[in-house]
Design an enzyme around this catalytic site. Structure first.
Site, PDB file in Angstrom:
ATOM      1  N   SER A 119       0.791  -1.223   0.000  1.00  0.00           N
ATOM      2  CA  SER A 119       0.000   0.000   0.000  1.00  0.00           C
ATOM      3  C   SER A 119       0.828   1.281   0.000  1.00  0.00           C
ATOM      4  O   SER A 119       0.369   2.301  -0.497  1.00  0.00           O
ATOM      5  CB  SER A 119      -0.960  -0.003   1.187  1.00  0.00           C
ATOM      6  OG  SER A 119      -0.270  -0.265   2.389  1.00  0.00           O
TER       7      SER A 119
ATOM      8  N   LYS B 166     -11.622   1.039  -1.291  1.00  0.00           N
ATOM      9  CA  LYS B 166     -10.655   1.643  -2.207  1.00  0.00           C
ATOM     10  C   LYS B 166     -11.261   1.725  -3.608  1.00  0.00           C
ATOM     11  O   LYS B 166     -12.125   2.547  -3.825  1.00  0.00           O
ATOM     12  CB  LYS B 166      -9.349   0.896  -2.093  1.00  0.00           C
ATOM     13  CG  LYS B 166      -8.835   1.172  -0.661  1.00  0.00           C
ATOM     14  CD  LYS B 166      -7.530   0.692  -0.275  1.00  0.00           C
ATOM     15  CE  LYS B 166      -7.230   1.233   1.124  1.00  0.00           C
ATOM     16  NZ  LYS B 166      -6.728   0.221   2.032  1.00  0.00           N
TER      17      LYS B 166
ATOM     18  N   HIS C 289      -5.304  -3.130  -2.489  1.00  0.00           N
ATOM     19  CA  HIS C 289      -4.895  -2.194  -3.550  1.00  0.00           C
ATOM     20  C   HIS C 289      -4.753  -2.850  -4.919  1.00  0.00           C
ATOM     21  O   HIS C 289      -4.348  -2.191  -5.881  1.00  0.00           O
ATOM     22  CB  HIS C 289      -3.590  -1.496  -3.172  1.00  0.00           C
ATOM     23  CG  HIS C 289      -3.778  -0.447  -2.111  1.00  0.00           C
ATOM     24  ND1 HIS C 289      -4.217   0.818  -2.396  1.00  0.00           N
ATOM     25  CD2 HIS C 289      -3.617  -0.495  -0.774  1.00  0.00           C
ATOM     26  CE1 HIS C 289      -4.303   1.517  -1.276  1.00  0.00           C
ATOM     27  NE2 HIS C 289      -3.943   0.744  -0.276  1.00  0.00           N
TER      28      HIS C 289
HETATM   29  C1  LIG Z   1      -6.814  -0.115   3.389  1.00  0.00           C
HETATM   30  C2  LIG Z   1      -6.241  -1.444   3.616  1.00  0.00           C
HETATM   31  C3  LIG Z   1      -6.849  -2.355   4.485  1.00  0.00           C
HETATM   32  C4  LIG Z   1      -8.052  -1.988   5.304  1.00  0.00           C
HETATM   33  O1  LIG Z   1      -9.171  -1.966   4.532  1.00  0.00           O
HETATM   34  P1  LIG Z   1     -10.464  -1.157   5.045  1.00  0.00           P
HETATM   35  O2  LIG Z   1     -11.577  -1.818   4.314  1.00  0.00           O
HETATM   36  O3  LIG Z   1     -10.291   0.264   4.649  1.00  0.00           O
HETATM   37  O4  LIG Z   1     -10.557  -1.343   6.519  1.00  0.00           O
HETATM   38  C5  LIG Z   1      -6.295  -3.603   4.606  1.00  0.00           C
HETATM   39  N1  LIG Z   1      -5.194  -3.957   3.926  1.00  0.00           N
HETATM   40  C6  LIG Z   1      -4.563  -3.104   3.091  1.00  0.00           C
HETATM   41  C7  LIG Z   1      -3.364  -3.552   2.357  1.00  0.00           C
HETATM   42  C8  LIG Z   1      -5.075  -1.821   2.916  1.00  0.00           C
HETATM   43  O5  LIG Z   1      -4.441  -0.972   2.108  1.00  0.00           O
END
Ligand SMILES: *Cc1c(COP(=O)(O)O)cnc(C)c1O
Length: 395
Positions: free
Chosen positions: A184, A243, A212
């Site tokens: 990320s 996302k 991602h």
């Molecule tokens: C954003 C993210 C999460 C968390 O996801 P949410 O649905 O926003 O809680 C988990 N793992 C990674 C790699 C992320 O970038």
């Protein structure tokens, strides 16, 4: 006795972060997350959302959410396990499995809750979890909830992973290998073919957090596992709706037994209220939209190539990313904070990322073009990057 304020550390902790330039300055959006948005009272170009496909303000998702509120109400009324499972939730899980070419899936309130809930049950005493050093914080927290032993390998280093697997051979009940699909903070992609091969060789379970990769990689945005042609070879794919899908919620997907196993075991699923109807309906609409219009993903990549090429040409160090995540590597947290503040003054909204989100000395601003940006907006932003980069002596 009783005179000192026992919460005095609220202030002193934050003061300490401020002197080290490690505090978060929270910006306020006064409207939807769109390429041009109102932030702290001014219209600016947004280059730091995770709204990869521009779906968060999409009319189809909004219509689905409004219709669901009218039909089902504002809340679900319960946790999923008691009276909080509506047909919407079950329909979404079928949609996710279909989209991911998996046999079953389970939807959680967030990706964080999915990682915390499922990882905590996948391994326990007598088991081993092996994790990439740059895995997301929610994986780290999920792993902390288990009594399993844990080992960390250097970022993407499969030779080291192999060594750990050899050493562990025969010593544990289960071995679990966990990796982000797309990392990320750096935007590089995990070596999933090698990981999957090693897992098979050593009979380990594989878990890929594709927060991602979803909506970004693979056929029509099916993610990193699809990107490598590994469907059916990774045991658990975890993803998020916060996302590229533009809503909120997390899930795990895998074989036909996974859903029932995970819902019986995961405490974050069993003990926390289920997602409200509007959210679930918007998630369904997001998947359907992507199934019908996979070309949105191509637009994201066209913008990404254009944007990265321009920044590189200006002389910025944009790191090792292989995806739309575009960090501008700046070194010290103060430089990153100053850069973001100057850019905001120029009308471009980005976010400085620094310790503990990334290692000390690896501060950056993390930027991201989306499918909703166009060339004119990107050109305007790039000219501001040039101006601020020269002013601060970065380029
Ligand atoms: C954003 C993210 C999460 C968390 O996801 P949410 O649905 O926003 O809680 C988990 N793992 C990674 C790699 C992320 O970038």
């Amino acid at each position: 006795m009783g005179e000192a304020d026992p919460t005095a550390f609220f202030k002193t902790d934050v003061d300490d972060l401020k002197t080290k330039n490690l505090d978060w300055k929270i910006r306020e959006l006064q409207g939807p997350s769109t390429p041009r948005a109102i932030v702290d009272g001014r219209e600016v170009i947004v280059l730091c959302s995770n709204n990869y496909l521009g779906l968060s303000n999409h009319s189809r998702l909004k219509k689905a959410a409004i219709a669901a509120v009218k039909k089902y109400g504002a809340g679900s009324g319960s946790v999923r396990a008691i009276a909080g499972t509506m047909d919407l939730h079950n329909n979404l899980e079928k949609k996710i499995a279909e989209f991911k070419h998996c046999e079953s899936s389970l939807y959680f309130q967030t990706g964080f809750a999915a990682n915390a809930g499922v990882l905590a049950q996948l391994a326990g005493e007598g088991d081993l979890i092996i994790s990439d050093e740059l895995n997301h914080g929610s994986i780290i927290d999920g792993v902390r909830l288990t009594k399993a032993e844990r080992k960390v390998y250097t970022h993407k280093n499969t030779a080291e992973l192999k060594k750990l697997l050899e050493e562990a051979h025969g010593k544990y009940r289960r071995i679990l290998i966990i990796t982000d699909g797309v990392f990320s903070m750096d935007g590089d992609i995990a070596p999933l073919p090698e990981i999957s091969k090693l897992a098979k060789q050593f009979n380990a379970i594989t878990y890929v957090d594709d927060a991602h990769g979803e909506g970004v990689l693979g056929e029509g945005g099916r993610g990193a596992v699809n990107h490598f042609g590994l469907e059916g070879k990774i045991d658990i794919e975890m993803g998020t709706f916060s996302k590229a899908f533009g809503v909120v919620g997390g899930y795990v997907a895998g074989n036909k037994y996974l859903r029932e196993w995970a819902l019986n075991k995961s405490r974050s699923w069993l003990l926390s209220g289920s997602a409200p109807p509007a959210v679930v309906a918007a998630c369904i609409a997001a998947i359907e939209l992507l199934q019908e219009k996979p070309q949105i993903v191509k637009k994201l990549w066209r913008n990404t190539r254009y944007y990265k090429k321009a920044l590189k040409k200006l002389g910025f160090d944009i790191g090792v990313s292989e995806t739309p995540i575009t960090p501008l590597m700046l070194g010290e947290s103060k430089t990153a904070q100053d850069f973001a503040a100057e850019l905001l003054k120029e009308g471009v909204f980005t976010i400085p990322i620094f310790f503990p989100m990334v290692a000390q000395g690896k501060a950056r601003i993390r930027t991201m073009p989306t499918a909703a940006h166009n060339k004119e907006i990107l050109d305007e932003a790039i000219s501001k990057f040039e101006k601020v980069g020269k002013r601060l002596g970065v380029i």
